[in-house]
Design an enzyme around this catalytic site. Structure first.
Site, PDB file in Angstrom:
ATOM      1  N   GLU A 197       0.828  -1.209   0.000  1.00 25.72           N
ATOM      2  CA  GLU A 197       0.000   0.000   0.000  1.00 25.72           C
ATOM      3  C   GLU A 197       0.868   1.267   0.000  1.00 25.72           C
ATOM      4  O   GLU A 197       0.742   2.132   0.870  1.00 25.72           O
ATOM      5  CB  GLU A 197      -0.969  -0.014   1.190  1.00 25.72           C
ATOM      6  CG  GLU A 197      -2.002  -1.121   1.072  1.00 25.72           C
ATOM      7  CD  GLU A 197      -3.126  -1.046   2.095  1.00 25.72           C
ATOM      8  OE1 GLU A 197      -3.085  -0.163   2.972  1.00 25.72           O
ATOM      9  OE2 GLU A 197      -4.052  -1.885   2.018  1.00 25.72           O
ATOM     10  N   GLU A 315      -5.273  -8.547  -0.771  1.00 22.50           N
ATOM     11  CA  GLU A 315      -6.107  -8.244   0.387  1.00 22.50           C
ATOM     12  C   GLU A 315      -7.548  -8.101  -0.092  1.00 22.50           C
ATOM     13  O   GLU A 315      -7.851  -7.243  -0.926  1.00 22.50           O
ATOM     14  CB  GLU A 315      -5.666  -6.963   1.105  1.00 22.50           C
ATOM     15  CG  GLU A 315      -4.336  -7.095   1.844  1.00 22.50           C
ATOM     16  CD  GLU A 315      -4.006  -5.886   2.710  1.00 22.50           C
ATOM     17  OE1 GLU A 315      -4.947  -5.214   3.189  1.00 22.50           O
ATOM     18  OE2 GLU A 315      -2.806  -5.620   2.910  1.00 22.50           O
TER      19      GLU A 315
END
Length: 510
Positions: A197, A315
């Site tokens: 991220e 995810e």
């Protein structure tokens, strides 16, 4: 009128059916003559972050615990995940990865420094679970490790040293250190995440900046590695465009994507005490995965028409408010039939897009978010999500059979979603499996399946319950579990299947 769509050509959310279709027959057609591919087993991967009680108090209880364990890892968790056929496991994060310095987690446990987990609860960890512990656990599970490297606060040298430490078979400073710490042969870790991220907790970077950072770090990671770039946050298509444009294909094996099924990030709602409106909005978010995969894949196709680079959805899952009385930073939530619906729909999407989606990781394995296992002391329960993942593992490394679907609507107030999703495959023994999901909260669905082949028998299992809000608890650990399904009949190569509301069925055809 009822419209027909193919998962290959049309997104789930693009399917708009007229009101007359509500009483019409659902139809699934197996397209055995269409171009196909293998459903990569790594689509069924999992994620274990240093977050709450996923590692400590979940997987890991220490070798002095009264709970039966192997090198500190619970034997009952090992057994459950072996049954699940977990193909790969991502670690140590997540946001935690970009604050983790791997050398703190090797060597004698009493000599390891502590760390404050600033992302998740501000708790102090003693680093007793580190590289050796994780990689040895993966060997016990029969799962390939997927290591997430520290790009946010680490250095290229640190990541290069980690690669050498776990992979290099010859003599080197890092392999010598590995052997001093008790491991003679390397683990040969293939999957590596270059940061996590990067658009957020991994550094709040711009995509142009991260593309250059990725190129720099990956240059110093040597060996036969599958390197995965930190990809987009849900519908940030510009992130994918910039990375595909600026990272040479020979340096890139996978591009990540993160998307959670959330009602509202500011008001996520309760994990168990939810309304049908909240359920519908959660399922709308889950179904949106199909649109995300199609649009990100289309961008990737512009730069990579041969589909060398995998879309890695590392995810995904449902995200709600934490359970009352628990640490807000631990992300502990119950798991209901709503989560089973998320899992069934999402895995059907991944299967049907397996030409580009070749790896994915449910968040997370134990005690965090849409967990497959919950623990409480020596007790353990398997969640509805666990059972869906177990039912679907027949698709791992099987040959995809493309499907076309006509579906009735699941209607809530003035909004609609297709009620039925499906995917199908043929395994190496020639057995065909079909996964069917009915997300409608109140209406059963009768489905006609045109098989296009001659089958003599059909059997299967179903996961459902009396209420959407039902869950397994430590007092009732088997309230929800798969049972034999009797609602399918076959005649003249045509299946008739009757799905109850909010149910998941996997059929076996021979």
């Amino acid at each position: 009128m009822k419209k027909q769509y193919s998962y290959i050509r049309t997104g789930i959310l693009g399917l708009l059916l007229s009101s007359q279709a509500l009483q019409a027959q659902n139809k699934v057609t197996l397209r055995a003559d269409a171009p196909t591919q293998t459903i990569n087993k790594n689509i069924y991967g999992h994620f274990a972050e240093h977050l709450g009680n996923c590692i400590y108090g979940g997987f890991y209880v220490g070798d002095s615990s009264a709970i039966p364990n192997v090198k500190g890892v619970r034997k009952d968790i090992i057994s459950a995940l072996r049954t699940l056929k977990v193909p790969n496991l991502r670690w140590p994060g997540g946001c935690f990865a970009d604050t983790y310095h791997w050398k703190d987690g090797i060597g004698p446990k009493d000599k390891r420094p502590t760390i404050v987990n600033t992302w998740w609860g501000g708790v102090t960890e003693n680093n007793s679970f580190g590289t050796h512990d994780f990689l040895d656990m993966c060997e016990e599970l029969g799962a390939e490790p997927y290591l997430a490297g520290n790009v946010g606060s680490g250095t290229p040298q640190e990541l290069a040293d980690w690669v050498q430490y776990v992979n290099f078979p010859g003599k080197s400073p890092m392999s010598d250190l590995r052997q001093q710490n008790g491991r003679q042969q390397p683990w040969k870790v293939h999957f590596w995440g270059v940061g996590n991220e990067a658009w957020g907790c991994g550094g709040n970077m711009r995509p142009e900046y991260y593309a250059d950072i990725y190129r720099k770090y990956s240059t110093f990671m040597s060996g036969n590695l599958f390197k995965i770039a930190s990809g987009a946050n849900s519908s940030d298509y510009n992130w994918t465009e910039v990375l595909m444009k600026n990272i040479p294909l020979h340096m890139l094996d996978g591009l990540a994507l993160h998307h959670y099924s959330v009602v509202d990030w500011n008001k996520k709602g309760d994990a168990v005490d939810f309304t049908e409106e909240q359920y519908f909005q959660t399922m709308r978010s889950a179904c949106f995965m199909d649109t995300l995969v199609r649009k990100h894949s289309a961008i990737m196709d512009k730069y990579d028409p041969k589909k060398k680079v995998a879309l890695v959805v590392d995810e995904w899952g449902g995200w709600y408010n934490v359970e009352a009385g628990t640490n807000p930073g631990f992300l502990y939530q119950q798991n209901t039939m709503r989560d089973a619906m998320i899992a069934g729909v999402t895995l059907n999407i991944f299967n049907n897009h397996s030409d580009r989606v070749r790896m994915a990781n449910l968040a997370q394995t134990v005690n965090v978010l849409q967990a497959v296992i919950l623990t409480k002391g020596e007790k353990l329960i398997l969640t509805p999500t666990y059972h869906v993942m177990e039912m679907y593992n027949v698709h791992q490394d099987a040959t995809l059979i493309p499907v076309s679907i006509q579906s009735n609507n699941y209607t809530y107030k003035n909004e609609q979603l297709p009620a039925v999703t499906a995917s199908a495959s043929k395994d190496k023994a020639g057995v065909t499996h079909i996964s069917l999901v009915n997300i409608d909260a109140s209406k059963p669905q009768e489905i006609t399946v045109e098989t296009g082949a001659s089958y003599k028998s059909v059997n299967g299992r179903i996961l459902t319950s009396s209420k959407l809000q039902d869950c397994n608890t430590f007092n009732q650990p088997d309230k929800i579990k798969p049972v034999a399904f009797k609602g399918a009949t076959i005649k003249n190569n045509q299946l008739t299947v009757k799905l109850p509301p909010f149910s998941v069925v996997v059929l076996e055809l021979k």
